[in-house]
Structure formats: C-alpha cells, structure tokens
Design a protein around this motif. Structure first.
Motif, short mmCIF file in Angstrom:
data_model
loop_
_atom_site.label_atom_id
_atom_site.label_comp_id
_atom_site.label_asym_id
_atom_site.label_seq_id
_atom_site.Cartn_x
_atom_site.Cartn_y
_atom_site.Cartn_z
N THR B 81 4.91 4.71 17.61
CA THR B 81 4.71 3.31 17.95
C THR B 81 5.78 2.94 18.97
OG1 THR B 81 3.99 2.93 15.70
CG2 THR B 81 4.48 0.99 17.01
N LEU B 90 5.04 -6.09 23.74
CA LEU B 90 3.85 -5.25 23.57
C LEU B 90 4.09 -4.14 22.56
CD1 LEU B 90 3.23 -4.73 27.39
CD2 LEU B 90 2.14 -6.46 25.95
N ARG B 91 3.00 -3.70 21.94
CA ARG B 91 3.10 -2.55 21.03
C ARG B 91 2.04 -1.53 21.42
NH1 ARG B 91 1.00 -0.33 16.41
NH2 ARG B 91 -0.79 -1.73 16.51
N GLU B 102 -3.81 2.78 20.90
CA GLU B 102 -3.84 1.35 20.57
C GLU B 102 -2.88 0.61 21.47
OE1 GLU B 102 -4.11 1.37 15.95
OE2 GLU B 102 -3.12 -0.51 16.57
N LEU B 103 -3.22 -0.60 21.82
CA LEU B 103 -2.34 -1.40 22.67
C LEU B 103 -2.56 -2.86 22.31
CD1 LEU B 103 -0.52 -1.62 25.24
CD2 LEU B 103 -2.60 -1.57 26.58
N GLU B 104 -1.48 -3.56 21.94
CA GLU B 104 -1.67 -4.98 21.59
C GLU B 104 -0.45 -5.80 21.94
OE1 GLU B 104 -2.26 -5.39 17.36
OE2 GLU B 104 -0.16 -4.97 16.95
N GLY B 105 -0.65 -7.09 22.06
CA GLY B 105 0.44 -8.01 22.32
C GLY B 105 1.10 -8.38 21.00
N VAL B 111 -0.34 -11.01 24.33
CA VAL B 111 -1.81 -11.03 24.23
C VAL B 111 -2.41 -11.48 25.57
CG1 VAL B 111 -3.77 -12.11 23.03
CG2 VAL B 111 -1.73 -11.45 21.73
N LEU B 114 -2.04 -8.80 28.35
CA LEU B 114 -3.00 -7.69 28.24
C LEU B 114 -4.42 -8.13 28.57
CD1 LEU B 114 -1.74 -5.80 25.06
CD2 LEU B 114 -1.41 -5.17 27.45
N SER B 115 -4.73 -9.41 28.31
CA SER B 115 -6.10 -9.87 28.55
C SER B 115 -6.46 -9.82 30.04
CB SER B 115 -6.27 -11.29 28.00
OG SER B 115 -5.49 -12.18 28.77
N ASN B 119 -9.25 -2.14 30.54
CA ASN B 119 -9.13 -1.49 29.24
C ASN B 119 -8.28 -0.21 29.38
OD1 ASN B 119 -9.38 -0.51 26.72
ND2 ASN B 119 -11.62 -0.26 26.77
N HIS B 121 -7.24 1.70 26.76
CA HIS B 121 -7.35 2.60 25.60
C HIS B 121 -7.73 4.01 26.03
CE1 HIS B 121 -7.13 -0.31 22.19
NE2 HIS B 121 -7.10 -1.08 23.26
#
Lengths: 177, 262
Positions: B81, B90-91, B102-105, B111, B114-115, B119, B121
């Motif tokens: 991670t 970010l993670r 996986e990639l998320e705010g 968030v 990243l939006s 993509n 992934h």
C-alpha cells in the motif's frame, strides 16, 4: 545510548568486566527506578526493589539472549518485582485510596533537584504524573500509554501537553536554573 | 520554554535524583558470585562458534528452500500500500508485478484529483507515478513554491515494501525534477495507525502521515492548533519540523529524504 552500545556493555559485563556494571547501572537506573516507582508510589520501598531488580538481572544474565532488548528486559524484571511487592504490601497494610501520592517524597534526601521534582509533582494529578513520567522519563510512546490507560491517544497527548504547561506555569523556579 | 525543554530538564533532574545503589549491589553475594564465575568461565573457541553458526546457517537455508518451494501452493498475491501526500492524499495498492490494482483518494482533494484522470487501474506503477506527478505539476499542486511529496509504503512482505519504496525514491525525482528543480521527498509514517488516528485524520480530511506530523509539532508548541495545521502544505509542515528541531527518529514524525539531483 543506542541499543548496540548498550549490548556491548552487557557483553563486557558478562565477560567479567567490573567497570561495565557501573556503566550498565548508569545507563538503566532511571528506567528501572521510575518503572518501579510508578507501580509502588513509595520511594523508599522502590529503592529496595531497585536493588532486587539488579540482583535478579545479574542472576539471569548468563541466560540473556535477546540482543538489543536489554533495556526492555530489565524494565520487565523491575515491573514484575514491583507488582509482587505491591501485592505483598497490600496484604500487609490497607492503602488509603484517597491519598494523593507524592512520588518524589523521600526522607533524608533534600537536594535542590528533589525539591523541584516534589514541587512539580504536587501540582499534577496521579494520572498526569503517570503520563509525564512514562513519556518524559521512561521514553514510552504516547500510543502505548494511551493503550495502558485505556484512553484515546488524543486525550493522552492533550493531558501530557497540559501537564507540562502546568509545571512551567505553577512550578516556581522550574523555568530558571 | 517549550515542552521539549521542560521534558529534557525533567529527565535530567530525574536521572540525577535516581538512587545510586551500585555499592550495595556490588557488596552482595550475588554480584560477587557472578564476577567469580564469569572471570573463570572457559570461553568457547572461535572454531566451536563457527561450527555452530554454520550448522545454524545450513538449517536456515534448508528451511528457506522448503518454504520457497512450498509457498506457491498456499500463496495469495502480495501487494504494497503506497500512500502519497502532495496534498491531495492518495492511496495506491501495488501488486508484486508492479501493477496498480487499486487507486483512491484518501481525502476529498484526492477523490477530486483522481476524478479528472483517465482510468489508471492495472497500469504499471511507473506509468501511474508519471501521470500523478505530471498532473500535480500541471494543476500547480506541485511547484517550486510547494516542492514536497510525502509518501510511505506498507506491506506484509518486507522485500516488496523495500522494492516499492526504492522505486518511489528513484522514480519520483526522475519525473519531477525536470519541471520542479527543488523537488524534495519526505518519507512519512502510517505504520500501525489505530482507530483514533484514522478517525482524526479522516475528520480533518488529511492522511495519517500528515496527522502524525501535526501531532508531533503540537507536542512541541501551543502556537498552533490541529485545525490550522491541517490546512498547511507538506512543505510548510516540513519547515515547522525543522524550526522546532523535531527528531526524525521519534515516533510519528517522518524523516526526510534529501533532494537528489542537481
């Protein structure tokens, strides 16, 4: 002193170097004494248990193998002996639950430092004393203290900060040397 | 006087005030017996010690071989991670094949950040880092005025963690330094975050790494509060760590990886 250097001293003492004991004592005495004092809250009895701790450590040293963990090891011995002494004393005498213990009160010792420490600790509650001693003197992490006291980390951090502030504001003379 | 100085003085006083029982201990029969035994105890020969080490090493090698061959049967895919704080926070979950699974705010800014991106992934870790840093520079989040990226890598697999950590340390300056010459990295700490820490960080919309730095600063000074510092950039917090001379080896605060390159 880092763990590696402390282990070298332990090895030297294990090999019969007498001066190594002096260094080992100086390096660990504060950790040992205050670990015991926190349990017993009695300076005089704590001195006895402190001596017992070092003797127990010497007895068990030939079997000591935990490299880098000497400080933790001797603190564990100290805590165990202190808890035993606490239970023994509890059986013998009833403890006054309302008593506000002064961890630094001791007969026959009237140094300037002790005066300040006594003064300062009179200002703090028992819980604040525990937090300050464990973090500032024993070097325990706030996180571990919070876990042991069953309090949120933020509360312990806040109490610690407040306690030091109180000591500075109300502890006459602590600011000036 | 700041908390750190009060703490130092208290420690010094306590140390000076600790009873000196060396003489009593040395006078005890336990101490004398110990010294007597230790000085006369035959020392094991170096050959014996080497033989013992070789035997131990051989057994260990055998166990490792057995483990390596048996491992694929029970194996679950390993991953790391990776936390990155510019801000946005970010993670990234990165597999052992260096693909981002996986990639998320971590916060609202993350968030939103990243939006706006394609993509990412299953793209390679290197490519994803390229895109993230480029976009951060493009949006002015990473600049000469704000040249810090804080990061941390956690994994149950220590080798994988080391691999992804070194990848971050090598790749980030490569991407960023051409456009942000004073680019600097700082390794944060998000290890073993408990519920309180996670909740506090979440409440303020920041990462645990940043929250830990703030707590370390507040321990030294009451000139700020958590709310105010949570609005500070990584670079501004770095400056405060330097101002208050907070040791990089204490729990909580991160240590800085000095800027590399020209």
């Amino acid at each position: 002193m880092n763990k590696h250097k402390l282990e070298n001293i332990v090895e030297a003492f294990k090999n019969g170097d007498e001066t190594a004991f002096d260094r080992l004592y100086e390096e660990t005495k504060t950790d040992v004494y205050y670990t015991i004092l926190l349990v017993l809250k009695d300076p005089s009895l704590s001195e006895d248990i402190m001596q017992e701790t070092y003797l127990k450590m010497i007895e068990n040293l030939p079997g000591y193998r935990r490299k880098g963990e000497f400080r933790a090891w001797i603190k564990t011995i100290a805590k165990r002996l202190a808890i035993n002494a606490y239970h023994k004393r509890k059986k013998e005498t009833a403890i006054d639950a309302d008593e506000h213990p002064n961890l630094f009160e001791s007969e026959g010792q009237d140094s300037e430092k002790r005066y300040y420490l006594e003064e300062l600790m009179n200002i703090l509650s028992e819980e604040e004393q525990t937090i300050v001693i464990r973090h500032a003197i024993l070097g325990d992490k706030h996180k571990d203290i919070a876990k042991d006291l069953d309090k949120p980390l933020g509360t312990v951090l806040w109490k610690y900060k407040n306690a030091l502030e109180k000591m500075r504001k109300e502890g006459g003379g602590f600011d000036e040397e | 006087m700041k908390n750190r100085e009060t703490r130092k003085r208290l420690y010094r006083y306590a140390k000076e005030d600790t009873p000196d029982l060396k003489a009593q201990i040395k006078a005890s029969s336990t101490y004398k017996d110990f010294m007597e035994t230790q000085t006369h105890m035959p020392q094991r020969s170096p050959r014996f010690r080497w033989n013992r080490r070789l035997a131990f090493g051989g057994t260990l090698a055998l166990l490792i071989l057995l483990f390596v061959f048996a491992l694929p049967i029970f194996e679950t895919p390993a991953s790391s991670t990776v936390y990155m704080d510019i801000n946005p926070s970010l993670r990234l979950q990165v597999g052992e094949d260096d693909r981002v699974v996986e990639l998320e705010g971590v916060n609202e800014d993350g968030v939103q950040f990243l939006s706006r991106l394609e993509n990412l992934h299953n793209k390679s870790f290197d490519d994803v880092l390229d895109v993230l840093i480029d976009e951060a520079i493009e949006q002015g989040l990473l600049s000469e005025a704000n040249p810090y990226v804080m990061f941390d890598v956690q994994s149950e697999n220590e080798d994988l963690r080391a691999h992804h950590l070194s990848k971050m340390e090598e790749r980030l300056p490569e991407i960023a330094q051409a456009r942000v010459p004073n680019f600097a990295m700082m390794q944060g700490s998000s290890e073993n975050a408990d519920e309180d820490e996670l909740e506090r960080a979440q409440q303020h919309g920041i990462s645990v790494m940043k929250s830990r730095i703030i707590e370390a600063i507040l321990e030294e000074t009451d000139e700020y509060d958590f709310e105010t510092l949570s609005e500070y950039s990584v670079g501004q917090l770095r400056q405060l760590l330097d101002d208050y001379d907070i040791s990089p080896h204490r729990p909580g605060p991160p240590h800085r990886t000095p800027p590399s390159g020209p």
